[in-house]
Motif scaffolding. Structure first.
Motif, PDB file in Angstrom:
ATOM      1  N   GLU A  71      11.395  -0.858   2.684  1.00 35.24           N
ATOM      2  CA  GLU A  71      11.244  -2.012   3.587  1.00 35.24           C
ATOM      3  C   GLU A  71      11.045  -1.551   5.033  1.00 35.24           C
ATOM      4  OE1 GLU A  71      14.447  -4.835   3.181  1.00 35.24           O
ATOM      5  OE2 GLU A  71      13.576  -6.209   4.668  1.00 35.24           O
TER       6      GLU A  71
ATOM      7  N   ARG B 172       7.531  -0.435   5.576  1.00 40.70           N
ATOM      8  CA  ARG B 172       6.618  -1.594   5.684  1.00 40.70           C
ATOM      9  C   ARG B 172       6.732  -2.226   7.069  1.00 40.70           C
ATOM     10  NH1 ARG B 172       8.375  -2.767   0.486  1.00 40.70           N
ATOM     11  NH2 ARG B 172       9.782  -4.427   1.161  1.00 40.70           N
TER      12      ARG B 172
ATOM     13  N   THR C 197       7.489 -16.272   4.327  1.00 42.39           N
ATOM     14  CA  THR C 197       6.744 -15.445   3.363  1.00 42.39           C
ATOM     15  C   THR C 197       6.572 -14.067   3.985  1.00 42.39           C
ATOM     16  OG1 THR C 197       4.644 -16.056   4.365  1.00 42.39           O
ATOM     17  CG2 THR C 197       5.408 -17.431   2.520  1.00 42.39           C
ATOM     18  N   GLU C 198       6.225 -13.072   3.146  1.00 40.46           N
ATOM     19  CA  GLU C 198       5.972 -11.709   3.652  1.00 40.46           C
ATOM     20  C   GLU C 198       4.907 -11.736   4.748  1.00 40.46           C
ATOM     21  OE1 GLU C 198       7.039  -8.574   2.983  1.00 40.46           O
ATOM     22  OE2 GLU C 198       8.637  -9.262   1.631  1.00 40.46           O
TER      23      GLU C 198
END
Ligand code: E4P
Length: 223
Positions: free
Chosen positions: A78, A81, A44-45
């Motif tokens: 991305e 992040r 998951t993130e």
């Protein structure tokens, strides 16, 4: 030459960091997928973010985290992040047209970029011109196709020196200890290798035998 681990496994990182010789870590989507599969954990993130932060803490140096987007705009988002997760994160981008565009944008924002999947000196030149902080030529994968990974590295190191390019060369896709020696002799800044190769660097039967003999001789006379 600095020594990096090419892994997403925390135990491996902690073990080698404990030797006092680890300067950083590189990961890639394959290594991250392997790690989560081995732990039986769904990726998951949040899980990935926590894992990358833990790697940074264990590594104590730069940690390359690769984007999985293939288009520049998405790579930049991305990459931002990933870079925001921890000050040690270096964003890893593939050496493609989209990767170059993303590299230029991220590096202009001050994000350190490692351009990966480099198989020619010209790709390394383009990556450096796009503002990359690191270039990663893949020695082992070149050798795998019966070409010469050492020659690739030699050209890139020489080009970086001759052209005075502000980029560090990471010898990647290391398969065995000889690759590490070669990379050091050729002037690579960094070699990144699997845990098994790190262990092989240290092991020598004559060291074990020599130590055994020292201990046996000492036993006979020790006070
Ligand atoms: C480099 O950063 C890559 O993660 C790695 O070295 C690839 O190695 P491989 O060819 O063993 O997959």
């Amino acid at each position: 030459m600095e020594l990096y681990l090419d892994t997403a496994n925390l135990e491996e990182i902690r073990e080698i960091a404990g030797w006092g010789v680890l300067s950083g870590v590189t990961t890639n989507p394959t290594l991250v997928a392997k790690e989560f599969a081995a732990r039986g954990e769904r990726l998951t993130e949040e899980g990935l973010a926590a894992h990358l932060r833990a790697i940074c803490e264990a590594a104590g140096g730069p940690v390359s985290a690769e984007v999985t987007a293939l288009e520049a705009e998405a790579m930049v988002a991305e990459g931002r992040r990933l870079a925001a997760l921890h000050p040690q994160i270096v964003v890893k981008l593939p050496t493609t047209e989209e990767g170059l565009k993303a590299c230029r944008r991220l590096s202009t924002e001050g994000v350190r970029v490692n351009m990966t999947l480099i198989f020619s000196a010209n790709q390394a030149l383009l990556a450096a011109r796009a503002g990359a902080s690191y270039v990663s030529p893949f020695l082992g994968r070149v050798d795998d196709i019966s070409w010469d990974g050492g020659q690739l590295l030699r050209e890139i190191v020489e080009m970086v020196q001759v052209q005075d390019l502000p980029v560090r060369v990471i010898a990647a896709s290391i398969r065995h200890p000889r690759h590490v020696t070669e990379a050091a002799l050729l002037g690579a800044d960094i070699a990144t290798m699997p845990h098994a190769v790190f262990k092989q660097l240290l092991k020598h039967p004559l060291t074990d035998l020599g130590l055994k003999r020292f201990m046996e001789d000492w036993e006979k006379v020790k006070p």
